[in-house]
Design an enzyme around this catalytic site. Structure first.
Site, PDB file in Angstrom:
ATOM      1  N   ARG A  73       0.841  -1.196   0.000  1.00  0.00           N
ATOM      2  CA  ARG A  73       0.000   0.000   0.000  1.00  0.00           C
ATOM      3  C   ARG A  73       0.869   1.236   0.000  1.00  0.00           C
ATOM      4  NH1 ARG A  73      -3.885   1.052   4.513  1.00  0.00           N
ATOM      5  NH2 ARG A  73      -2.094   0.467   5.755  1.00  0.00           N
ATOM      6  N   SER A 138       6.897  -4.925   7.542  1.00  0.00           N
ATOM      7  CA  SER A 138       6.435  -5.802   8.617  1.00  0.00           C
ATOM      8  C   SER A 138       7.100  -7.175   8.618  1.00  0.00           C
ATOM      9  CB  SER A 138       4.922  -5.920   8.529  1.00  0.00           C
ATOM     10  OG  SER A 138       4.392  -4.621   8.550  1.00  0.00           O
ATOM     11  N   ASP A 191       4.782  -2.850  11.552  1.00  0.00           N
ATOM     12  CA  ASP A 191       3.345  -2.540  11.612  1.00  0.00           C
ATOM     13  C   ASP A 191       2.803  -2.515  13.049  1.00  0.00           C
ATOM     14  OD1 ASP A 191       3.682  -5.287  11.794  1.00  0.00           O
ATOM     15  OD2 ASP A 191       2.109  -5.816  10.366  1.00  0.00           O
TER      16      ASP A 191
HETATM   17  C1  BGC Z   1       6.546 -10.374  11.050  1.00  0.00           C
HETATM   18  C2  BGC Z   1       6.347  -9.153  11.934  1.00  0.00           C
HETATM   19  C3  BGC Z   1       5.020  -8.505  11.636  1.00  0.00           C
HETATM   20  C4  BGC Z   1       3.896  -9.523  11.725  1.00  0.00           C
HETATM   21  C5  BGC Z   1       2.530  -8.923  11.436  1.00  0.00           C
HETATM   22  C6  BGC Z   1       5.335 -11.295  11.132  1.00  0.00           C
HETATM   23  O1  BGC Z   1       5.460 -12.333  10.216  1.00  0.00           O
HETATM   24  O2  BGC Z   1       7.703 -11.084  11.433  1.00  0.00           O
HETATM   25  O3  BGC Z   1       7.403  -8.236  11.738  1.00  0.00           O
HETATM   26  O4  BGC Z   1       4.809  -7.472  12.551  1.00  0.00           O
HETATM   27  O5  BGC Z   1       4.140 -10.574  10.830  1.00  0.00           O
HETATM   28  O6  BGC Z   1       2.462  -8.359  10.177  1.00  0.00           O
END
Ligand code: BGC
Length: 484
Positions: A73, A138, A191
């Site tokens: 996004r 994320s 995130d």
């Molecule tokens: C990632 C995190 C992320 C989470 C939610 C996980 O797979 O390692 O960094 O915050 O997913 O998106």
């Protein structure tokens, strides 16, 4: 209807007693402490270098980029102060080829998407300065500053080559520069950190930001001093108001990797199959039981097992059921939310592609049961993660002589949003773990679009630091979360 006896052989892996939940929380807290003390642990406890939460007065217009959920996004976020914001956004699909190809190609695609956004949607940011962009990325990143950090490992179906070990901000900035796009990536944010900031901006100071979506993870506010692995000199520098000023810091736990060592999670044969067939075996153990990418797949493995034992659909399968990741968590949410058996039957036909004539009353019961045990376990485990953070920070008790303000938790993600009664079910788990009253003190609220708003807020903090304004002029207010 009594379940076929075969079901009772594995049901205990999904029905978790209060004792078991408490044991999981104890391990959780241990792993959190381990990650705060040393680098290289599964629960990585990443310092975010975000040293406080916003108070809702922040203003400015920023670009935000969000990679790591279902889509890429690109957003333009306008913060108006008074807890209000407005967002223009555009989603771009990230194909499996991009997810698993060369990192440079992936980052070029991201830069092109930002360029397309600026051209198609236009931006209200207008001056000759480069535009400041907050990058919500994320995945587990070992951050060394608000705008620097190395990718530790990919998760959630991403596996692009030549990214792990590299600075993610540099990968993105190089792509912008290669394409002469006048954008500066001034902050990288997980995130969960974004969700925590966004919830605080909109609804007041929060302790935890958590994602229950494609993946799962949580961020919270801790005393910088507790992040022992930063080393005494960096901690002192932080406390004295140096580069990383602040008594408090947001920590991204990366709890999805909790119990990769397999000491306490209830791992059934279906979890083992899922893990063995995944692109990241023996990683993200907790995430693989809790998050949206896997909930559907666990039920698929259960249903196939029962089909092979000829106790479901008369032993017949379907193309969807025979396909790896053939359906996702939305099927589970649909079944959980169905108002009648007729509706369940319709979903089995339309989403699993099972022929109507194969579906008896017993089959409907088994499908409902399968979805129920998998999603109940996910909710209980989600409660364990939240309870562990609440206990770790001492927020399970009201400080003597202080007013009980409760604990605010911002949540986001498709599971949190669409799994029926998600927050009630997690609250039930919290009540088992923290007592009825203790559970009630924890208020969970959806912080939608946390990724975009959080990225903008982090970019603002980074820009302020860049502008060499002193921390005291910043409206970020550390430590207003009931932390003692
Ligand atoms: C990632 C995190 C992320 C989470 C939610 C996980 O797979 O390692 O960094 O915050 O997913 O998106």
């Amino acid at each position: 209807m009594p379940l076929p006896p075969i079901c009772t052989t594995f049901e205990p892996y999904f029905l978790l007693s209060d004792e078991k939940l408490k044991d999981i929380v104890t391990h959780f807290k241990d792993e959190m402490l381990g990650g705060l003390g040393e680098y290289g642990k599964d629960v990585a406890m990443v310092p975010s270098f975000v040293t406080g939460v916003p108070d809702g007065t922040e203003e400015g217009t920023f670009l935000a980029l969000d990679l790591g959920g279902t889509n890429l996004r690109v957003c333009e976020v306008r913060l108006f102060g008074h807890n209000k914001f407005e967002m223009k956004q555009q989603k771009y699909k990230v194909s499996d080829e991009l997810k698993e190809g060369e990192a440079r190609v992936l980052f070029d695609y991201i830069a092109d998407s930002v360029d397309a956004f600026l051209t198609e949607i236009g931006s209200d940011i207008s001056n000759n300065e480069p535009m400041h962009l907050g990058f919500t990325f994320s995945f587990p990143v070992e951050q060394t500053a608000i705008d620097a950090g190395k990718l530790l490992t990919w998760t959630k179906g991403f596996n692009a080559r030549n990214a792990v070990g590299n600075d993610v901000v540099k990968l993105l900035q190089d792509a912008f520069d290669r394409k002469h796009i006048h954008v500066r990536c001034s902050a990288i944010v997980n995130d969960t950190v974004g969700t925590l900031l966004s919830r605080s901006y909109q609804s007041g100071p929060s302790l935890i930001g958590a994602i229950f979506g494609t993946g799962t993870n949580g961020a919270y506010i801790d005393k910088t001093r507790t992040i022992k692995k930063l080393g005494e000199s960096k901690i002192k520098e932080a406390e004295a108001g140096g580069e990383h000023a602040g008594e408090f810091m947001v920590v991204n736990t990366e709890w999805g990797a909790f119990d990769n060592g397999r000491h306490c999670l209830p791992i059934s044969i279906f979890d083992n199959k899922l893990d063995r067939e995944s692109i990241n075996p023996r990683k993200q153990a907790f995430e693989k039981m809790v998050s949206g990418m896997y909930i559907g797949e666990i039920t698929r493995n259960i249903f196939l097992h029962l089909i092979d034992a000829s106790v479901l659909f008369d032993g017949y399968s379907s193309k969807v059921l025979n396909t790896h990741y053939g359906y996702d968590a939305s099927f589970v949410s649909g079944i959980e939310g169905a108002k009648s058996d007729e509706e369940v039957k319709k979903l089995i036909i339309s989403q699993l592609g099972v022929e109507s004539k194969l579906i008896e009353e017993d089959d409907i019961e088994i499908v409902k049961w399968g979805c129920r045990i998998v999603s109940d376990r996910a909710c209980k485990l989600a409660a364990c993660a939240i309870a562990a953070v609440v206990q770790h920070t001492g927020n399970d008790k009201v400080p003597e002589g202080e007013e009980d303000k409760g604990v605010e938790v911002g949540v986001d993600g498709s599971v949190a949003e669409f799994l029926p009664n998600f927050s009630e079910r997690v609250s039930e788990g919290l009540a088992s773990l923290l007592g009825k009253e203790g559970g009630k003190r924890i208020r969970m609220g959806l912080a939608k679009d946390g990724s975009g708003v959080g990225a903008a807020l982090t970019a603002l903090q980074a820009k302020k630091a860049m502008d060499r304004r002193s921390e005291t002029n910043s409206s970020f207010v550390p430590g207003k979360t009931g932390l003692k």
